[in-house]
Write an enzyme that holds these catalytic residues in place. Structure first.
Site, PDB file in Angstrom:
ATOM      1  N   SER A 184       1.084  10.651 -17.005  1.00  0.00           N
ATOM      2  CA  SER A 184      -0.427  11.052 -17.811  1.00  0.00           C
ATOM      3  C   SER A 184      -0.278  12.122 -18.645  1.00  0.00           C
ATOM      4  CB  SER A 184      -1.394  10.901 -16.931  1.00  0.00           C
ATOM      5  OG  SER A 184      -2.695  11.246 -17.567  1.00  0.00           O
ATOM      6  N   TYR A 217      -6.776  14.984 -10.000  1.00  0.00           N
ATOM      7  CA  TYR A 217      -6.072  13.836 -10.683  1.00  0.00           C
ATOM      8  C   TYR A 217      -4.858  14.800 -11.201  1.00  0.00           C
ATOM      9  CZ  TYR A 217      -4.399  10.194 -13.603  1.00  0.00           C
ATOM     10  OH  TYR A 217      -3.481   9.363 -14.396  1.00  0.00           O
ATOM     11  N   LYS A 250      -0.672  14.506 -10.694  1.00  0.00           N
ATOM     12  CA  LYS A 250       0.150  14.186 -11.960  1.00  0.00           C
ATOM     13  C   LYS A 250       1.114  14.984 -12.301  1.00  0.00           C
ATOM     14  CE  LYS A 250      -0.675   9.605 -12.645  1.00  0.00           C
ATOM     15  NZ  LYS A 250       0.536   8.750 -12.575  1.00  0.00           N
ATOM     16  N   ASP A 301       0.912  -1.240  -0.002  1.00  0.00           N
ATOM     17  CA  ASP A 301       0.010   0.131  -0.034  1.00  0.00           C
ATOM     18  C   ASP A 301       0.921   1.034   0.043  1.00  0.00           C
ATOM     19  OD1 ASP A 301      -1.716   2.001   0.473  1.00  0.00           O
ATOM     20  OD2 ASP A 301      -2.812   1.045   2.072  1.00  0.00           O
TER      21      ASP A 301
END
Length: 285
Positions: free
Chosen positions: A132, A145, A149, A57
């Site tokens: 990304s 998000y 990123k 994790d």
């Protein structure tokens, strides 16, 4: 331990991580494939039967330490574990989604990279991170998000020259949309529920939902194709820092990196949400 090179891949229960673990096994790597929930490792064990599966994790420092305690040698790390969300960030009642994105996608990536660096320095290894296009170009209604990123891009770009001075090559691979993965799939969220939660931005979100599909047409690539890009980067003597994994992602990056004042990306995003001011001509890179 064998004499083979060792790669540790995070987030291997599905998608890019699973495909990368499988491809690395086929290429002769000793693979340490990590998953947050070992109960979901069935597909991984079937696709990469030679991999050593470990629980990890990335948001839990103790879990990170336990995972690396059993790794004596490491030639490459592939940071892949991540989450996504689709929320009207400005209307969130709490910062939960934003914090979750940063904890997994940014702080988790940093924690695993820090744990790996002593081993990578010893081997003169590689540190690869799955980024990304949203770490380069902001996406409306996906602010949390994108923020995470973007942070990963900045961290790795800053780390790369320091790591290189100590024998470790750092690269960020940039895929576009990868449809054959559960990443970014939210069974309890659909366009109507997000729009209903968007408050004063509901009309803007509706326009976005109608238009964005055309933008993403042709953007998709299979997880296996991204995995092959990872293996090519691992095999290169001097891999570049930023590696688009396909032609669509490369064109997307070109549009941003040539956009000195940000106008091109802003015009593109305005078109996505159906808002083109009279003095701003629509433009698509």
């Amino acid at each position: 331990m064998t004499g083979r090179q060792v790669v540790l891949v995070t987030g291997c229960s599905s998608g890019i991580g699973l495909a990368t673990a499988a491809a690395a096994c086929r290429a002769g790597w000793e693979v340490v494939a990590t998953v947050r929930d070992p109960g979901r490792a069935g597909a991984l064990r079937a696709a990469a039967p030679g991999a050593r599966v470990r629980r990890l994790d990335v948001t839990d420092e103790e879990s990170v330490a336990e995972c690396f305690a059993g790794v004596e040698r490491l030639d490459a790390l592939v940071n892949n574990a991540g989450i996504s969300n689709f929320d009207p960030t400005l209307e969130m009642s709490t910062a939960q989604a934003l914090r979750a994105n940063l904890e997994v996608n940014f702080f988790g990536t940093v924690a695993v990279s820090r744990a790996a660096m002593p081993l990578l320095r010893a081997s003169g290894g590689r540190l690869l991170t799955i980024g990304s296009v949203h770490g380069v170009i902001g996406q409306p209604f996906n602010e949390a998000y994108c923020a995470a990123k973007f942070a990963v891009e900045g961290f790795m770009e800053s780390l790369a020259p320091v790591a290189a001075a100590h024998g470790v090559r750092v690269s960020v691979l940039v895929p576009g949309y990868v449809p054959d993965t559960r990443f970014g799939i939210f069974p309890d969220v659909n366009r109507r529920t997000v729009q209903a939660a968007s408050g004063p931005y509901a009309e803007t979100f509706a326009a976005y939902g109608e238009r964005i599909g055309a933008h993403w047409a042709g953007a998709g690539q299979p997880a296996a194709e991204v995995a092959e890009a990872v293996l090519r980067a691992l095999a290169e003597e001097r891999p570049p820092f930023r590696i688009p994994t396909g032609a669509w992602a490369a064109a997307y990056l070109d549009a941003k990196l040539a956009d000195r004042d940000g106008g091109t990306v802003q015009r593109l995003a305005r078109d996505w949400i159906g808002h083109t001011p009279a003095d701003t001509p629509a433009h698509t890179p």
